[in-house]
Each structure stands twice: as C-alpha cells, then as structure tokens.
Design an enzyme around this catalytic site. Structure first.
Site, PDB file in Angstrom:
ATOM      1  N   GLY A 104      10.500  -9.400   7.567  1.00 20.81           N
ATOM      2  CA  GLY A 104      10.554 -10.370   6.478  1.00 20.81           C
ATOM      3  C   GLY A 104      11.223  -9.838   5.222  1.00 20.81           C
ATOM      4  N   LYS A 155       9.826  -5.255   0.997  1.00 22.69           N
ATOM      5  CA  LYS A 155       8.391  -5.341   0.745  1.00 22.69           C
ATOM      6  C   LYS A 155       7.605  -4.247   1.448  1.00 22.69           C
ATOM      7  CE  LYS A 155       5.995  -8.694   2.673  1.00 22.69           C
ATOM      8  NZ  LYS A 155       5.293  -9.978   2.923  1.00 22.69           N
ATOM      9  N   ARG A 166       8.802 -13.051  -2.565  1.00 25.22           N
ATOM     10  CA  ARG A 166       7.857 -13.158  -3.686  1.00 25.22           C
ATOM     11  C   ARG A 166       7.617 -11.826  -4.388  1.00 25.22           C
ATOM     12  NH1 ARG A 166       2.911 -16.448  -1.157  1.00 25.22           N
ATOM     13  NH2 ARG A 166       3.836 -15.768   0.821  1.00 25.22           N
ATOM     14  N   ALA A 226       9.456  41.085 -32.621  1.00 24.68           N
ATOM     15  CA  ALA A 226       9.535  39.662 -32.929  1.00 24.68           C
ATOM     16  C   ALA A 226      10.964  39.284 -33.299  1.00 24.68           C
ATOM     17  CB  ALA A 226       8.580  39.317 -34.059  1.00 24.68           C
ATOM     18  N   LYS A 240      10.017  26.212 -15.059  1.00 29.63           N
ATOM     19  CA  LYS A 240      10.862  25.583 -14.041  1.00 29.63           C
ATOM     20  C   LYS A 240      11.445  26.668 -13.152  1.00 29.63           C
ATOM     21  CE  LYS A 240      15.048  25.047 -14.351  1.00 29.63           C
ATOM     22  NZ  LYS A 240      16.287  25.686 -13.795  1.00 29.63           N
ATOM     23  N   ASN A 281       2.981  39.489 -20.888  1.00 28.46           N
ATOM     24  CA  ASN A 281       2.699  38.452 -21.878  1.00 28.46           C
ATOM     25  C   ASN A 281       3.986  38.087 -22.602  1.00 28.46           C
ATOM     26  OD1 ASN A 281       0.279  37.103 -23.579  1.00 28.46           O
ATOM     27  ND2 ASN A 281       1.933  37.688 -24.965  1.00 28.46           N
ATOM     28  N   SER A 312       0.956  -6.705  11.203  1.00 25.92           N
ATOM     29  CA  SER A 312       1.942  -7.006  10.171  1.00 25.92           C
ATOM     30  C   SER A 312       2.183  -5.766   9.319  1.00 25.92           C
ATOM     31  CB  SER A 312       1.465  -8.158   9.280  1.00 25.92           C
ATOM     32  OG  SER A 312       1.373  -9.353  10.039  1.00 25.92           O
ATOM     33  N   GLY A 313       3.451  -5.531   8.982  1.00 21.82           N
ATOM     34  CA  GLY A 313       3.790  -4.347   8.205  1.00 21.82           C
ATOM     35  C   GLY A 313       3.350  -4.391   6.769  1.00 21.82           C
ATOM     36  N   GLY A 318      10.916 -16.837  12.453  1.00 23.26           N
ATOM     37  CA  GLY A 318       9.523 -17.041  12.797  1.00 23.26           C
ATOM     38  C   GLY A 318       8.860 -15.842  13.430  1.00 23.26           C
TER      39      GLY A 318
END
Length: 491
Positions: free
Chosen positions: A14, A25, A18, A429, A357, A383, A107-108, A83
């Site tokens: 189908g 779907k 909707r 630093a 990452k 650290n 039905s899926g 159908g």
C-alpha cells in the site's frame, strides 16, 4: 525447527497516502525499528517454512529494507489489480507449487501483534480444522471497521463492512482485525471466485469468508482482549499513539526486570536496547538503537544515547552520545557531547561542555571542562586542562593527536595535529604545541610578560576602569606626568 506446514504472507504494497510522507508507510519507525521490521520479527518467531512480502509502492526502498532485516523473505510484486485479495493471490503464487499447509496473512502496518497471539490463532485453526480462522477485537468506537456478525449460537456468520452495515450491525463492537489463518487450498479456491464488482473496483480479501462459507467450509473468529495488538497505522496520529503505547510496554518490562525508571512519562527506550539490573534511568532520558547499559549505571537526567555501550557503574548525565563506548565507572557530563567513535576508558571523565569525536581516552583519563578532543588518543591517567582543543583539521585533511600516559596538559592549550606528546609531559597554560614533545618534558611557548603601567589612565581617561585604577593607586608614568604638567603651566 521450521513449521513445515506454515507459510506467512505480509501485505506491504500500500501507498499509505494518509501518512502524507515521502517515506513508505511500512518504513516509518516505531521503537527504533521500521513498522515492517516488527512484523518480520513476529513472523520469524513462528518458524514458518516460507515468508512472502507483497510489495508495490516504493518497491526498491521497501525491498531493500526487508532484505536487510530478513534476507530469506521472498518478494512478490502486486500487479495492477488492486485490493488485499489480489495481494494475497500474488503472495500465494510465490510459494512452492507443492505447498499444501496453512497460510497466515499479516499486514505490514500492524506492529504490536505478537507471536503468542498468532500461535493461538494457528493452534485453534488446526485443532478445529478450519478453512479460515481470523482474529477479531473489541473496540469502544468501531466506526470505519468491518464488523464480525455472529449467529444465535455465537458462531461466526459473516464480515460486514461499515459502509454496508445496517444500523443494528453498526452497534456491534467486535471488528475484523485483518489477521487471517487459511488452509492454502481454501484460500486459493476462494480467491479464484472473487470479483472486483464493488465501488472501489478492488479484490477484497474479506470476500473469501463469504465464498468459503457458501462452499461449506468452516470459519471461526477468535477475539483478542487487547485491541492494541491489532492496531493498524494509517496516519501519523495513529503512529504517535501506538509509539507511546509500545514504549509504555517496554518500560514496564524493564522495570519488572530490575531497572529503576524514575519518570516513565519522559523516558523513551527503543526495542533493541539492553539494560542490566539495578540501572537507574533518570527523567528525560532516551536510549536509542542498539544501546547497551551494564548493571549499576546511572543514566540521565536529560540524556540521549544512540547505539552506545555503557559500562558497569558508569554515570552519564545531561549528555548526547552516538556510537560511543563508555567504560565502567566512567563519568560523563553534564553537558557533554560524544560523537561517533568516542571511547572513554574505565574510570575516565568527560565533563562540562566537552566534545569528543573519533577519540580514545585511556583508563582514568580526564577532560573535565570546555574542551574539544577530536581524532585523538589520550593515555591512561592523563588530564587535559580547561579550554584545551586538538586542532585536527588543516583545511583539507584530518590528523591525529597522541598524548601519552599521565600527562598534564595545561589550560587553554592547542594541540596542533599531527603531534605526539610523550608520557609524563607537562605543558604550561596557553601553550600551542606544534611539534612532538618527548616523555617527561615541559612544553612552553616562551613569551615574557610585559606590564605597561598607567596604560588605562593614559588611553582610557574618564572611564569607570580608569577611575577604579586611580582609586587603587595607579598613576601615569613619570614622562606622561611631566608632559601633562608642562601643558598646564604653558611652559
């Protein structure tokens, strides 16, 4: 063992207009799995000899999804005859010609139907030697659904579509759930006799009941007490409501398995997530994909983990993480962002406003504040000070940074990749490290500090800063005072 007398046909042809979506779907997600994926899993749990998916709309996308989820499923293409009856007919044609068992039609877009309910349907079908056995459900508002009409003895009489029902029949609240178990012979025979003489010009599967009954076949309808099991998805409102119910069931099961979920109303857990005992999940948490949480971990609040692995006793607070590994007793957050391929070692720490990452932090390594660690390998016990970043991109390529064990990288450092920093290194630093640092060295950017006294009074006179400096005892340099006095006396 396969049930050699069982085949399953899944209707997935189908368009689902909707849904108003470019996505087919049956490929919309529920609990992290496409709708059709839920149906495929339920079908597989029944161990059928054959499973057929009938497709048409967005065929390539749907077939690709089915093949990735269940490679052994047969594909049948629905033709131009519309159908559900025609869909089952082409599904039957995909079965081996000598198959002579039972066919279950699903039905899926009905994702919550479980194998226990289907096994009861199949067992009843076989014990009673039915030609057709179907599921029904009881809805408070059955509007729009086909009704199950029963005879005086309570046995199945017929299925009447809502638009064709009389006023009395519309008062019936037992509806046809659209789930069927057929004798394959009866199904083939009935479908061959069905015509498209209806307003939609479709070949309806429900018409098989009338044909089978007319030919003297046996039909039974068995009801399910939980209507959610047969809830179909036709639009996004139904998808949202079903997702909420599905999530509620998942949460209940995890709580019964020994997981503390503080606020179920704000917690989402996908179908493939696994969680150990005595895990505590705090409000606002989403566990997505194939995330695994080991026992005694605390997750949340306000945390999203996608395809992550969290070790025993770890704490993950106000964090967004994807495809990452968090070791036992590690501490993540708050306000941490773990991008794919972040590996945080046992007892490690990724703290406030830190992004990682494609990087590995060793056992006990810490990045507590305001840092970016990308394409890097950080050794055990090291650290990284506040404000440290790995400058991993030269405008064309990404490069790696390697920091050894037990190094102390100072605040506001820039580690310019590719660079290797040895074990036990310290850095001052504000240092930009552009070349390798040997083990045990101190890395500094030597730039003597110079203080220009009286600068604020000279360059920002009359400002609040100048007034504050003067009140604290600041004064103009002597040469500036002499010039000022000369101007005042006119000399």
């Amino acid at each position: 063992m396969n049930d050699s007398n069982l085949a399953i046909i899944i209707l997935a042809a189908g368009q689902g207009t909707r849904m108003k979506s470019k996505t087919p779907k049956v490929l919309h997600s529920l609990g992290g799995i496409p709708l059709i994926g839920h149906v495929l899993r339920t079908a597989a749990a029944l161990d059928p000899t054959h499973t057929v998916a009938v497709v048409r709309h967005e065929r390539t996308k749907v077939v690709d999804a089915i093949s990735s989820l269940a490679p052994d499923v047969l594909i049948a293409d629905q033709d131009d005859v519309p159908g559900t009856g025609r869909a089952v007919e082409v599904g039957l044609d995909a079965l081996p010609g000598d198959f002579d068992g039972d066919v279950v039609v699903l039905s899926g877009d009905v994702p919550l139907l479980d194998s226990v309910t289907l096994r009861r349907l199949i067992d009843t079908h076989r014990e009673q030697q039915d030609d057709l056995t179907l599921l029904s459900a009881f809805y408070d508002d059955p509007t729009g659904f086909g009704r199950i009409v029963r005879g005086a003895s309570g046995s199945f009489d017929s299925i009447v579509e809502h638009k064709d029902a009389t006023d009395d029949q519309r008062l019936i609240n037992e509806i046809n759930a659209g789930v069927y178990a057929f004798s394959v012979r009866a199904c083939r025979t009935a479908l061959a006799q069905i015509e498209q003489a209806n307003a939609q010009g479709e070949k309806y599967l429900t018409d098989t009941a009338e044909v089978i009954k007319r030919d003297g076949g046996r039909i039974e309808a068995i009801g399910v007490t939980d209507p959610w099991l047969v809830q179909g998805i036709n639009d996004r409102a139904q998808l949202g409501a079903t997702a909420r119910e599905y999530n509620r069931r998942i949460l209940i099961q995890w709580m019964r398995d020994g997981v503390t979920i503080v606020d179920p109303d704000t917690t989402i857990i996908d179908a493939d997530v696994t969680i150990g005992q005595d895990v505590e999940i705090l409000p606002g948490t989403q566990l997505r994909g194939a995330t695994t949480i080991a026992e005694d971990a605390v997750i949340g609040p306000d945390t999203t983990l996608v395809d992550c692995e969290v070790g025993q006793g770890a704490t993950v607070k106000r964090t967004d993480a994807t495809l990452s590994v968090i070791g036992a007793n590690a501490t993540i957050g708050p306000w941490s962002y773990l991008r794919p391929n972040s590996v945080i070692g046992e007892g490690g720490k990724v703290g406030t406003f830190v992004e990682t990452k494609n990087s590995t932090l060793g056992k006990g390594a810490k990045v507590p504040h305001l840092a970016y660690v990308g394409d890097a390998e950080i050794g055990d016990g090291t650290n990284l000070g506040a404000g440290t970043i790995t400058a991993n991109y030269d405008g064309q390529n990404k490069h790696r940074t390697v920091v050894g064990r037990w190094a102390k990288i100072g605040s506001d450092n820039v580690l310019v990749a590719p660079v290797t920093i040895g074990d036990g290194v310290y850095s001052g630093a504000g240092t930009s490290i552009r070349k390798d640092v040997p083990a045990g060295a101190l890395a500094l950017n030597v730039a003597p500090q110079r203080n220009i006294e009286g600068w604020t009074l000279k360059n920002r006179p009359g400002t609040p800063a100048a007034e504050a400096a003067e009140a604290a005892g600041a004064s103009l340099p002597a040469e500036d005072k002499t010039a000022e006095e000369s101007a005042a006396t006119g000399e």
